[in-house]
Design a protein around this motif. Structure first.
Motif, mmCIF file in Angstrom:
data_model
loop_
_atom_site.group_PDB
_atom_site.id
_atom_site.type_symbol
_atom_site.label_atom_id
_atom_site.label_comp_id
_atom_site.label_asym_id
_atom_site.label_seq_id
_atom_site.Cartn_x
_atom_site.Cartn_y
_atom_site.Cartn_z
ATOM 1 N N PRO A 179 -0.575 7.554 -5.632
ATOM 2 C CA PRO A 179 -1.917 8.033 -5.288
ATOM 3 C C PRO A 179 -2.915 7.812 -6.429
ATOM 4 O O PRO A 179 -2.529 7.719 -7.599
ATOM 5 C CB PRO A 179 -1.725 9.529 -5.051
ATOM 6 C CG PRO A 179 -0.284 9.731 -4.871
ATOM 7 C CD PRO A 179 0.412 8.612 -5.562
ATOM 8 N N GLU A 180 -4.180 7.752 -6.083
ATOM 9 C CA GLU A 180 -5.226 7.444 -7.057
ATOM 10 C C GLU A 180 -5.307 8.497 -8.158
ATOM 11 O O GLU A 180 -5.556 8.169 -9.310
ATOM 12 C CB GLU A 180 -6.574 7.314 -6.352
ATOM 13 C CG GLU A 180 -7.687 6.838 -7.239
ATOM 14 C CD GLU A 180 -7.459 5.450 -7.807
ATOM 15 O OE1 GLU A 180 -7.923 5.194 -8.928
ATOM 16 O OE2 GLU A 180 -6.814 4.623 -7.143
ATOM 17 N N ASN A 181 -5.087 9.792 -7.825
ATOM 18 C CA ASN A 181 -5.177 10.818 -8.868
ATOM 19 C C ASN A 181 -4.065 10.673 -9.903
ATOM 20 O O ASN A 181 -4.263 10.956 -11.076
ATOM 21 C CB ASN A 181 -5.180 12.228 -8.268
ATOM 22 C CG ASN A 181 -3.940 12.540 -7.469
ATOM 23 O OD1 ASN A 181 -3.135 11.666 -7.171
ATOM 24 N ND2 ASN A 181 -3.794 13.785 -7.091
ATOM 25 N N ASP A 235 3.591 15.473 -8.181
ATOM 26 C CA ASP A 235 2.398 15.978 -7.506
ATOM 27 C C ASP A 235 2.696 17.291 -6.790
ATOM 28 O O ASP A 235 3.804 17.804 -6.832
ATOM 29 C CB ASP A 235 1.817 14.937 -6.550
ATOM 30 C CG ASP A 235 2.715 14.626 -5.380
ATOM 31 O OD1 ASP A 235 3.812 15.191 -5.304
ATOM 32 O OD2 ASP A 235 2.312 13.805 -4.539
ATOM 33 N N ARG A 263 -2.670 8.911 -15.517
ATOM 34 C CA ARG A 263 -1.971 8.036 -16.466
ATOM 35 C C ARG A 263 -2.965 7.299 -17.360
ATOM 36 O O ARG A 263 -2.730 7.141 -18.562
ATOM 37 C CB ARG A 263 -1.099 7.038 -15.707
ATOM 38 C CG ARG A 263 0.130 7.702 -15.117
ATOM 39 C CD ARG A 263 0.889 6.829 -14.181
ATOM 40 N NE ARG A 263 1.206 5.522 -14.719
ATOM 41 C CZ ARG A 263 1.728 4.540 -14.001
ATOM 42 N NH1 ARG A 263 1.979 4.714 -12.737
ATOM 43 N NH2 ARG A 263 1.986 3.387 -14.546
ATOM 44 N N ARG A 264 -4.090 6.853 -16.791
ATOM 45 C CA ARG A 264 -5.104 6.171 -17.600
ATOM 46 C C ARG A 264 -5.689 7.108 -18.646
ATOM 47 O O ARG A 264 -5.927 6.709 -19.785
ATOM 48 C CB ARG A 264 -6.220 5.642 -16.708
ATOM 49 C CG ARG A 264 -5.831 4.432 -15.923
ATOM 50 C CD ARG A 264 -6.996 3.932 -15.108
ATOM 51 N NE ARG A 264 -6.558 2.866 -14.211
ATOM 52 C CZ ARG A 264 -7.163 2.558 -13.092
ATOM 53 N NH1 ARG A 264 -8.249 3.210 -12.719
ATOM 54 N NH2 ARG A 264 -6.697 1.588 -12.332
ATOM 55 N N ARG A 284 2.334 2.089 -3.552
ATOM 56 C CA ARG A 284 1.401 2.385 -4.625
ATOM 57 C C ARG A 284 1.253 3.900 -4.800
ATOM 58 O O ARG A 284 1.135 4.626 -3.820
ATOM 59 C CB ARG A 284 0.045 1.763 -4.309
ATOM 60 C CG ARG A 284 -0.921 1.852 -5.458
ATOM 61 C CD ARG A 284 -2.140 1.048 -5.255
ATOM 62 N NE ARG A 284 -2.641 1.117 -3.898
ATOM 63 C CZ ARG A 284 -3.788 0.615 -3.508
ATOM 64 N NH1 ARG A 284 -4.555 -0.004 -4.365
ATOM 65 N NH2 ARG A 284 -4.180 0.709 -2.265
ATOM 66 N N VAL A 304 -2.755 7.724 -10.792
ATOM 67 C CA VAL A 304 -3.153 6.551 -11.576
ATOM 68 C C VAL A 304 -4.214 6.939 -12.602
ATOM 69 O O VAL A 304 -4.145 6.556 -13.779
ATOM 70 C CB VAL A 304 -3.665 5.433 -10.637
ATOM 71 C CG1 VAL A 304 -4.244 4.277 -11.433
ATOM 72 C CG2 VAL A 304 -2.553 4.953 -9.732
ATOM 73 N N MET A 305 -5.190 7.734 -12.174
ATOM 74 C CA MET A 305 -6.248 8.169 -13.093
ATOM 75 C C MET A 305 -5.688 9.043 -14.210
ATOM 76 O O MET A 305 -6.099 8.929 -15.365
ATOM 77 C CB MET A 305 -7.336 8.933 -12.331
ATOM 78 C CG MET A 305 -8.167 8.050 -11.427
ATOM 79 S SD MET A 305 -9.032 6.746 -12.301
ATOM 80 C CE MET A 305 -10.155 7.697 -13.275
ATOM 81 N N TRP A 312 6.192 10.379 -9.554
ATOM 82 C CA TRP A 312 5.545 9.073 -9.707
ATOM 83 C C TRP A 312 5.787 8.583 -11.103
ATOM 84 O O TRP A 312 5.733 9.284 -12.042
ATOM 85 C CB TRP A 312 4.053 9.169 -9.421
ATOM 86 C CG TRP A 312 3.804 9.605 -8.038
ATOM 87 C CD1 TRP A 312 3.545 10.866 -7.635
ATOM 88 C CD2 TRP A 312 3.844 8.822 -6.861
ATOM 89 N NE1 TRP A 312 3.407 10.908 -6.281
ATOM 90 C CE2 TRP A 312 3.581 9.669 -5.782
ATOM 91 C CE3 TRP A 312 4.079 7.486 -6.619
ATOM 92 C CZ2 TRP A 312 3.552 9.224 -4.481
ATOM 93 C CZ3 TRP A 312 4.031 7.054 -5.327
ATOM 94 C CH2 TRP A 312 3.774 7.898 -4.273
ATOM 95 N N GLU A 338 0.825 -1.211 0.000
ATOM 96 C CA GLU A 338 0.000 0.000 0.000
ATOM 97 C C GLU A 338 0.859 1.261 0.000
ATOM 98 O O GLU A 338 0.517 2.244 -0.639
ATOM 99 C CB GLU A 338 -0.932 0.018 1.218
ATOM 100 C CG GLU A 338 -2.047 -0.977 1.143
ATOM 101 C CD GLU A 338 -3.066 -0.647 0.074
ATOM 102 O OE1 GLU A 338 -3.368 0.538 -0.126
ATOM 103 O OE2 GLU A 338 -3.545 -1.590 -0.567
#
Length: 58
Positions: free
Chosen positions: A23-25, A52, A30-31, A21, A27-28, A58, A18
């Motif tokens: 942060p979620e923002n 960030d 990059r997607r 990994r 990852v989003m 990241w 954990e």
């Protein structure tokens, strides 16, 4: 996921996973970039560095 003595330690293994990994923002983001490149028939060549607000890469 084993401790120093060789015994299984799933709690520490999950905590390390954990913490590593992004942060979620991030990852989003990059997607979304990958999706845009697919739509416009583009490729990403090389490394994309995302920094960030706290200055972590990241």
């Amino acid at each position: 996921m084993k401790n120093k003595e060789g015994y299984p330690d799933p709690t520490a293994g999950r905590a390390i996973r954990e913490a590593d990994r992004p942060p979620e923002n991030v990852v989003m983001f990059r997607r979304k970039i990958k999706s845009m490149c697919t739509i416009f028939h583009l490729r990403i060549l090389g490394k994309v560095t995302i920094v960030d607000e706290k200055g972590r890469r990241w």
